[in-house]
Design a protein around this motif. Structure first.
Motif, PDB file in Angstrom:
ATOM      1  N   UNK A 294       0.826  -1.209   0.000  1.00  0.00           N
ATOM      2  CA  UNK A 294       0.000   0.000   0.000  1.00  0.00           C
ATOM      3  C   UNK A 294       0.864   1.264   0.000  1.00  0.00           C
ATOM      4  N   UNK A 295       1.925   1.354   0.818  1.00  0.00           N
ATOM      5  CA  UNK A 295       2.769   2.564   0.751  1.00  0.00           C
ATOM      6  C   UNK A 295       3.383   2.790  -0.627  1.00  0.00           C
ATOM      7  N   UNK A 296       3.816   1.702  -1.291  1.00  0.00           N
ATOM      8  CA  UNK A 296       4.398   1.868  -2.624  1.00  0.00           C
ATOM      9  C   UNK A 296       3.353   2.325  -3.639  1.00  0.00           C
ATOM     10  N   UNK A 297       2.146   1.791  -3.529  1.00  0.00           N
ATOM     11  CA  UNK A 297       1.087   2.223  -4.443  1.00  0.00           C
ATOM     12  C   UNK A 297       0.710   3.678  -4.193  1.00  0.00           C
ATOM     13  N   UNK A 298       0.656   4.073  -2.925  1.00  0.00           N
ATOM     14  CA  UNK A 298       0.396   5.485  -2.620  1.00  0.00           C
ATOM     15  C   UNK A 298       1.506   6.374  -3.176  1.00  0.00           C
ATOM     16  N   UNK A 299       2.742   5.904  -3.053  1.00  0.00           N
ATOM     17  CA  UNK A 299       3.865   6.679  -3.587  1.00  0.00           C
ATOM     18  C   UNK A 299       3.790   6.760  -5.110  1.00  0.00           C
ATOM     19  N   UNK A 300       3.380   5.671  -5.759  1.00  0.00           N
ATOM     20  CA  UNK A 300       3.208   5.697  -7.212  1.00  0.00           C
ATOM     21  C   UNK A 300       2.141   6.705  -7.611  1.00  0.00           C
ATOM     22  N   UNK A 301       1.033   6.711  -6.882  1.00  0.00           N
ATOM     23  CA  UNK A 301      -0.038   7.659  -7.194  1.00  0.00           C
ATOM     24  C   UNK A 301       0.436   9.098  -7.006  1.00  0.00           C
ATOM     25  N   UNK A 302       1.185   9.341  -5.948  1.00  0.00           N
ATOM     26  CA  UNK A 302       1.706  10.695  -5.734  1.00  0.00           C
ATOM     27  C   UNK A 302       2.744  11.057  -6.792  1.00  0.00           C
ATOM     28  N   UNK A 303       3.522  10.072  -7.233  1.00  0.00           N
ATOM     29  CA  UNK A 303       4.488  10.337  -8.298  1.00  0.00           C
ATOM     30  C   UNK A 303       3.775  10.753  -9.583  1.00  0.00           C
ATOM     31  N   UNK A 304       2.656  10.103  -9.890  1.00  0.00           N
ATOM     32  CA  UNK A 304       1.875  10.497 -11.059  1.00  0.00           C
ATOM     33  C   UNK A 304       1.354  11.925 -10.910  1.00  0.00           C
ATOM     34  N   UNK A 305       0.912  12.265  -9.704  1.00  0.00           N
ATOM     35  CA  UNK A 305       0.437  13.630  -9.463  1.00  0.00           C
ATOM     36  C   UNK A 305       1.568  14.632  -9.657  1.00  0.00           C
ATOM     37  N   UNK A 306       2.761  14.298  -9.167  1.00  0.00           N
ATOM     38  CA  UNK A 306       3.909  15.199  -9.327  1.00  0.00           C
ATOM     39  C   UNK A 306       4.247  15.375 -10.802  1.00  0.00           C
ATOM     40  N   UNK A 307       4.208  14.285 -11.572  1.00  0.00           N
ATOM     41  CA  UNK A 307       4.488  14.380 -13.005  1.00  0.00           C
ATOM     42  C   UNK A 307       3.525  15.342 -13.698  1.00  0.00           C
ATOM     43  N   UNK A 308       2.233  15.172 -13.424  1.00  0.00           N
ATOM     44  CA  UNK A 308       1.239  16.020 -14.076  1.00  0.00           C
ATOM     45  C   UNK A 308       1.366  17.461 -13.597  1.00  0.00           C
ATOM     46  N   UNK A 309       1.637  17.629 -12.319  1.00  0.00           N
ATOM     47  CA  UNK A 309       1.803  18.988 -11.794  1.00  0.00           C
ATOM     48  C   UNK A 309       3.004  19.669 -12.426  1.00  0.00           C
ATOM     49  N   UNK A 310       4.073  18.933 -12.611  1.00  0.00           N
ATOM     50  CA  UNK A 310       5.293  19.499 -13.188  1.00  0.00           C
ATOM     51  C   UNK A 310       5.037  20.051 -14.590  1.00  0.00           C
ATOM     52  N   UNK A 311       4.324  19.286 -15.420  1.00  0.00           N
ATOM     53  CA  UNK A 311       4.105  19.754 -16.790  1.00  0.00           C
ATOM     54  C   UNK A 311       2.979  20.779 -16.866  1.00  0.00           C
ATOM     55  N   UNK A 312       2.183  20.891 -15.794  1.00  0.00           N
ATOM     56  CA  UNK A 312       1.086  21.852 -15.818  1.00  0.00           C
ATOM     57  C   UNK A 312       1.419  23.197 -15.225  1.00  0.00           C
ATOM     58  N   UNK A 313       2.628  23.336 -14.668  1.00  0.00           N
ATOM     59  CA  UNK A 313       2.985  24.598 -14.023  1.00  0.00           C
ATOM     60  C   UNK A 313       2.936  25.762 -15.002  1.00  0.00           C
ATOM     61  N   UNK A 314       3.458  25.550 -16.198  1.00  0.00           N
ATOM     62  CA  UNK A 314       3.524  26.657 -17.140  1.00  0.00           C
ATOM     63  C   UNK A 314       2.160  26.974 -17.739  1.00  0.00           C
ATOM     64  N   UNK A 315       1.320  25.968 -17.921  1.00  0.00           N
ATOM     65  CA  UNK A 315       0.033  26.195 -18.582  1.00  0.00           C
ATOM     66  C   UNK A 315      -0.982  26.850 -17.653  1.00  0.00           C
ATOM     67  N   UNK A 316      -1.185  26.279 -16.465  1.00  0.00           N
ATOM     68  CA  UNK A 316      -2.217  26.800 -15.564  1.00  0.00           C
ATOM     69  C   UNK A 316      -1.657  27.294 -14.245  1.00  0.00           C
ATOM     70  N   UNK A 317      -0.393  26.990 -13.934  1.00  0.00           N
ATOM     71  CA  UNK A 317       0.191  27.444 -12.680  1.00  0.00           C
ATOM     72  C   UNK A 317      -0.113  26.496 -11.538  1.00  0.00           C
ATOM     73  N   UNK A 318       0.699  26.586 -10.491  1.00  0.00           N
ATOM     74  CA  UNK A 318       0.543  25.647  -9.378  1.00  0.00           C
ATOM     75  C   UNK A 318      -0.723  25.903  -8.571  1.00  0.00           C
ATOM     76  N   UNK A 319      -1.224  27.147  -8.581  1.00  0.00           N
ATOM     77  CA  UNK A 319      -2.415  27.446  -7.786  1.00  0.00           C
ATOM     78  C   UNK A 319      -3.654  26.785  -8.387  1.00  0.00           C
ATOM     79  N   UNK A 320      -3.769  26.800  -9.718  1.00  0.00           N
ATOM     80  CA  UNK A 320      -4.954  26.263 -10.381  1.00  0.00           C
ATOM     81  C   UNK A 320      -4.773  24.822 -10.847  1.00  0.00           C
ATOM     82  N   UNK A 321      -3.599  24.244 -10.629  1.00  0.00           N
ATOM     83  CA  UNK A 321      -3.358  22.885 -11.110  1.00  0.00           C
ATOM     84  C   UNK A 321      -4.275  21.877 -10.438  1.00  0.00           C
ATOM     85  N   UNK A 322      -4.658  22.130  -9.200  1.00  0.00           N
ATOM     86  CA  UNK A 322      -5.546  21.218  -8.496  1.00  0.00           C
ATOM     87  C   UNK A 322      -6.875  21.072  -9.228  1.00  0.00           C
ATOM     88  N   UNK A 323      -7.314  22.146  -9.895  1.00  0.00           N
ATOM     89  CA  UNK A 323      -8.584  22.081 -10.626  1.00  0.00           C
ATOM     90  C   UNK A 323      -8.503  21.089 -11.777  1.00  0.00           C
TER      91      UNK A 323
END
Length: 485
Positions: A214-243
């Motif tokens: 379970x910890x590894x799967x949670x870490x994988x899920x968070x890694x996916x979130x970090x990947x998407x957040x990283x590429x979305x910083x320039x388009x929508x910014x970190x404040x609106x990335x959650x949307x």
């Protein structure tokens, strides 16, 4: 009259027929429709791919009840941007290079994910505390670092504030390729770990019993979130990335109950939001691209909220109305049948059988006059009841068969509640009303086998309580002569 082709229409030569549209605005619309500008194609493609990837990843964070993890991790990337700009030259790299900045953001985001997992593992701290701590600490550190960066001459020219609010217009072809590659990597990781992530979201205990970490799967899920957040910083910014991580997945939830279909719909909504938002921000140049993309996504969410096939407000309202009408019809038929049954038992003669009067039916339940009349009209239209010459309500042959089926189910459930749930006979009628409308045939057969071993299958058991309107004894059995022909 010759009708102009699409190219002429889109290029703006057809727009003079539309009053109030300025020439420059017409030209801008035409060029956008044809994707004439290279930068437009790059920005629209990048925003579309970002929405597609964030929609798919967001499904798992939403179902895992980790929606706000994306918010914490997006804010956690900010100190990485500042550190990468300051420390990049020391390592021989250009601090303003986007790859260097995004690498720093990814490293900082992964550190934030590890911090969330560590704080959550502490005995007296829950996940909401971990999210609040990581979000505030990392974002505060990022603001402090950006303040230091802005005090340098190179920092003022770097424009790092675009990673906070987003600036899709500055996207280059390399940025679009990075988004495409990262989106493909995220899709590949989801495809390879679809079963394990599904178990993690729906049954964590079963996933652990199957040998998944379970910890590894949670870490994988968070890694996916970090990947998407990283590429979305320039388009929508970190404040609106959650949307972009939450809204497409939440909108897709209104359309389906299947996870793989939800992934497709969420990706489609996210991609469409990115496409339309980028187009609108190009048309209205004064509007920030990130905000327009999120607002477009929100509009699609509200449309899904209203029109969603599985959980939409309109669909659920129609289903409730249909269920309410079906329940009223069943209560009407059962009420007529039981009034007739009680009349036979009270008089002791078959000849005394009579139709049900309107006032008698009205007294059975808390019906209004208009509601009861509407029920009678619907039942009459379905061929279940008819009005005799005296204005009383009679059951048709089809109505008799349906009423006997309903009474049979109702009394089976009453007997079960009295025998196995210790419900008092005086209260069992209302208790049975709450569940009898959804009894499946398999359950009816099991109830008959359990409760009516001495009776023929399908025979209506006696009512365990007095029927309203008559002084019938509880437990008396309806004779076969008491049924309508």
């Amino acid at each position: 009259m010759r009708v102009p082709d699409f190219e002429v229409f889109a290029a703006g030569h057809w727009w003079p027929l539309v009053p109030g549209v300025a020439g420059s605005f017409r030209d801008r619309i035409g060029s956008l429709l044809l994707f004439e500008h290279y930068n437009t194609r790059v920005v629209v493609l990048g925003a579309l791919l970002l929405g597609l990837a964030s929609g798919m990843v967001g499904c798992f964070t939403l179902l895992r009840r980790r929606a706000l993890v994306g918010d914490a991790l997006s804010h956690a990337t900010l100190p990485g941007v500042g550190l990468a700009f300051l420390l990049g030259p020391l390592a021989g790299y250009d601090g303003g290079n986007r790859l260097v900045l995004l690498a720093g953001a990814a490293a900082s985001g992964i550190a934030g994910a590890a911090a969330i997992l560590f704080i959550r593992s502490l005995p007296r701290l829950k996940e909401d505390a971990a999210l609040g701590i990581v979000l505030s600490v990392f974002f505060g550190a990022g603001v402090a670092l950006l303040t230091v960066v802005q005090q340098t001459s190179a920092g003022r020219a770097a424009g790092l504030d675009r990673y906070i609010f987003g600036q899709a217009a500055s996207m280059t072809a390399d940025d679009a390729r990075l988004i495409a590659g990262t989106a493909a990597l995220a899709a590949l990781l989801i495809a390879c770990n679809f079963r394990s992530l599904t178990l993690l979201c729906f049954d964590e205990g079963y996933a652990a019993a199957q040998g998944y970490s379970i910890p590894l799967l949670d870490l994988l899920l968070m890694f996916l979130v970090v990947l998407i957040t990283m590429i979305g910083l320039q388009a929508v910014g970190l404040i609106l990335m959650i949307a972009m991580l939450v809204i497409p997945a939440a909108a897709a939830r209104f359309w389906t109950n299947r996870l793989w279909v939800m992934l497709l719909i969420s990706g489609l909504i996210g991609g469409l939001s990115g496409f339309l938002g980028a187009m609108l921000s190009a048309v209205f140049a004064d509007l920030p691209s990130g905000a327009v993309i999120v607002l477009t996504c929100s509009l699609l969410f509200f449309l899904s909220l209203l029109l969603g096939r599985e959980r939409g407000v309109l669909v659920r309202s129609l289903r409730r109305r249909a269920l309410s009408a079906a329940i009223d019809r069943e209560h009407l038929l059962r009420g007529i049948w039981e009034l007739r049954e009680s009349a036979v038992e009270f008089s002791g003669a078959v000849a005394e059988r009579r139709a049900a009067g309107f006032e008698e039916l009205l007294s059975l339940r808390s019906w209004s006059v208009s509601r009861l009349r509407a029920q009678i009209r619907r039942a009459s239209a379905e061929g279940l009841v008819w009005l005799n010459s005296e204005g009383a309500i009679e059951l048709t042959r089809r109505g008799v068969m349906e009423a006997e089926r309903l009474v049979h189910h109702h009394r089976l459930w009453e007997l079960y509640l009295i025998t196995h749930a210790d419900v008092a006979a005086s209260r069992v009628d209302r208790e049975a009303d709450a569940i009898e409308h959804v009894l499946e045939p398999e359950l009816i057969a099991r109830l008959e086998q359990l409760l009516l071993q001495r009776q023929r299958s399908g025979e209506i058991p006696a009512s365990p309580h007095e029927i309203a309107g008559f002084q019938s004894q509880a437990g008396s059995v309806a004779s076969p002569e008491g049924r309508l022909p």
